[in-house]
Design an enzyme around this catalytic site. Structure first.
Site, short mmCIF file in Angstrom:
data_model
loop_
_atom_site.label_atom_id
_atom_site.label_comp_id
_atom_site.label_asym_id
_atom_site.label_seq_id
_atom_site.Cartn_x
_atom_site.Cartn_y
_atom_site.Cartn_z
CE LYS A 59 -23.34 118.36 23.08
NZ LYS A 59 -21.86 118.66 23.13
CE LYS A 72 -20.95 112.33 17.37
NZ LYS A 72 -20.23 113.65 17.75
CE LYS A 132 -16.01 111.89 24.16
NZ LYS A 132 -14.78 112.49 24.66
P1 TYM Z 1 -14.92 115.98 20.74
O1 TYM Z 1 -14.10 115.45 21.94
O2 TYM Z 1 -16.34 115.73 20.77
O3 TYM Z 1 -14.33 114.54 19.52
C1 TYM Z 1 -13.20 114.73 19.14
C2 TYM Z 1 -12.75 114.44 17.87
O4 TYM Z 1 -13.53 113.08 17.34
C3 TYM Z 1 -14.29 113.44 16.50
N1 TYM Z 1 -15.62 112.49 16.60
C4 TYM Z 1 -15.80 111.53 15.49
N2 TYM Z 1 -15.23 111.23 14.40
C5 TYM Z 1 -16.12 110.17 13.68
N3 TYM Z 1 -17.15 109.40 14.06
C6 TYM Z 1 -17.61 109.74 15.20
N4 TYM Z 1 -18.44 109.14 15.84
C7 TYM Z 1 -16.84 110.90 16.10
N5 TYM Z 1 -17.12 111.45 17.40
C8 TYM Z 1 -16.19 112.28 17.60
C9 TYM Z 1 -14.73 114.92 16.19
O5 TYM Z 1 -15.24 115.02 15.20
C10 TYM Z 1 -13.55 115.47 16.71
O6 TYM Z 1 -12.69 115.69 15.72
N6 TYM Z 1 -14.74 120.71 20.36
C11 TYM Z 1 -13.97 119.48 19.98
C12 TYM Z 1 -12.52 119.30 20.70
C13 TYM Z 1 -11.95 120.74 20.51
C14 TYM Z 1 -11.06 120.83 19.00
C15 TYM Z 1 -10.55 122.05 19.40
C16 TYM Z 1 -11.12 120.34 18.04
C17 TYM Z 1 -11.72 121.84 21.19
N7 TYM Z 1 -10.79 122.71 20.62
C18 TYM Z 1 -10.01 122.92 18.19
C19 TYM Z 1 -10.31 120.81 16.81
C20 TYM Z 1 -9.83 121.98 16.98
C21 TYM Z 1 -14.81 118.32 20.42
O7 TYM Z 1 -15.56 118.41 21.29
O8 TYM Z 1 -14.71 117.13 19.96
#
Ligand code: TYM
Length: 344
Positions: free
Chosen positions: A125, A208, A211
């Site tokens: 980032k 990857k 969004k």
């Molecule tokens: P976030 O919102 O970026 O993504 C949510 C979940 O989706 C998975 N993910 C993907 N998996 C496969 N391929 C992709 N292209 C892809 N894009 C996203 C992410 O690995 C994630 O599991 N910080 C976290 C949210 C969070 C969290 C937590 C997760 C906050 N507290 C505690 C687990 C435990 C996040 O930004 O995920």
């Protein structure tokens, strides 16, 4: 005496920024329905995390009903559409449970600057941001994740592979705290699905699916028009190597086809080797047509449930208020333990 063993606890979360993608679905959500049979589950709507990329232009403003914004209700409905059962699991909004931000501050005293500087996502980032200041919150973001997870006696955390490094840091923080104060936190195991844990961009399968990708042809959104999803998959990049066995899983040499095979496998629960066999002598166009059909069928089902649920805001709010109470009940005990041990 009856000895009822309590289920292990699973925690996971997603940031409610924009619309969720097929990457989010394949990386975690596709497993949510089943995982509730095995574990007691907490599904967090991580709105405090979403503030790290918050725009101050005012564009984040949307209508609020009883403390629940449109974006939160959208995500809640989507969680339920993907199989979260509120009678079985807890679904809640992170900012509504104050214990998260309190433990976050405490844990930040047990993480080193150098450790956070090494986080790949932060570095990425940082490299994308030219001439704009970086929020401190973006840097500290994994510490908030640690608080989320450690508050709930979590045994397992289900995430996509992009979150692995953050989770390893969470384990380190828990170990570090425990080594000083005794076994206060459970050190959670990381659950990464064998297939679909990193879905790649459709037009550039070396990065990857995300969004926030500027090229919307790279990303499939769960609430996107079905026809548009179909077209994006039809146009997705395959590989130029058209040797005898075209449809085969080979990330290095055939990243495009490998990505599509992963998506196919997630949608159908068929092993990749079975799919390779099934499409052994097929042309890309036929494979892509079948893939588009299964993806569109799955997403259509999700959307049908979503649009029905989304109309009943009172129900969604009830679910979230119930979840919030339960999350607070669980997490307050852990925070109390921490306060006591630190003489706070
Ligand atoms: P976030 O919102 O970026 O993504 C949510 C979940 O989706 C998975 N993910 C993907 N998996 C496969 N391929 C992709 N292209 C892809 N894009 C996203 C992410 O690995 C994630 O599991 N910080 C976290 C949210 C969070 C969290 C937590 C997760 C906050 N507290 C505690 C687990 C435990 C996040 O930004 O995920």
């Amino acid at each position: 005496m009856l000895n009822i063993k309590k289920k292990d606890i699973m925690f996971t979360g997603i940031q409610p920024t924009g619309l969720l993608t097929l990457g989010n679905y394949c990386g975690t959500m596709c497993n949510w329905k089943d995982i509730q049979k095995k574990y007691e589950c907490f599904f967090c709507i991580a709105d405090l995390h979403a503030l790290t990329t918050f725009s101050r232009s005012g564009s984040n403003k949307n209508s609020i009903k009883n403390n629940f914004s449109t974006a939160i209700l959208d995500i809640a409905a989507l969680y339920l559409s993907c199989g979260v059962d509120p009678n079985r699991s807890t679904i809640f909004v992170q900012s509504h449970v104050y214990t998260h931000s309190q433990l976050y501050w405490i844990l930040s005293n047990f993480v080193y600057f150098g450790e956070l500087s090494r986080m790949t996502q932060f570095k990425q980032k940082l490299s994308l941001t030219v001439n704009t200041p970086i929020n401190l919150s973006l840097f500290c973001y994994p510490v908030l994740m640690a608080a989320d997870i450690l508050l709930y006696h979590t045994n397992y955390v289900l995430v996509g592979s992009d979150q692995k490094q953050h989770l390893e840091l969470v384990q380190k923080i828990a170990h570090r705290f425990n080594s000083i104060y005794g076994n206060i936190f459970i050190v959670p195991d990381i659950l990464i699905l064998p297939v679909g844990n990193k879905i790649m961009a459709l037009q550039d399968p070396t990065k990857k699916m995300s969004k926030s990708d500027k090229n919307t042809n790279n990303t499939i959104f769960l609430l996107e028009n079905i026809h548009s999803i179909y077209l994006k998959l039809q146009r997705s990049l395959t590989d130029s190597d058209c040797s005898s066995s075209c449809i085969r899983y080979d990330i290095l040499n055939k990243p495009g086809v490998s990505n599509l095979l992963s998506i196919f496998s997630c949608m159908t629960n068929k092993k990749i080797s079975i799919l390779e066999d099934e499409f052994k002598n097929c042309q890309y166009s036929i494979f892509k047509k079948k893939l588009s059909d299964v993806v569109c069928d799955t997403i259509s089902e999700i959307q049908a449930i979503y649009f029905k649920l989304r109309q009943d805001e009172d129900y969604l709010i009830d679910v979230l208020i119930h979840g919030e109470k339960n999350a607070l009940k669980y997490s307050i005990n852990k925070l109390d333990d921490v306060f006591q041990i630190l003489n706070l």
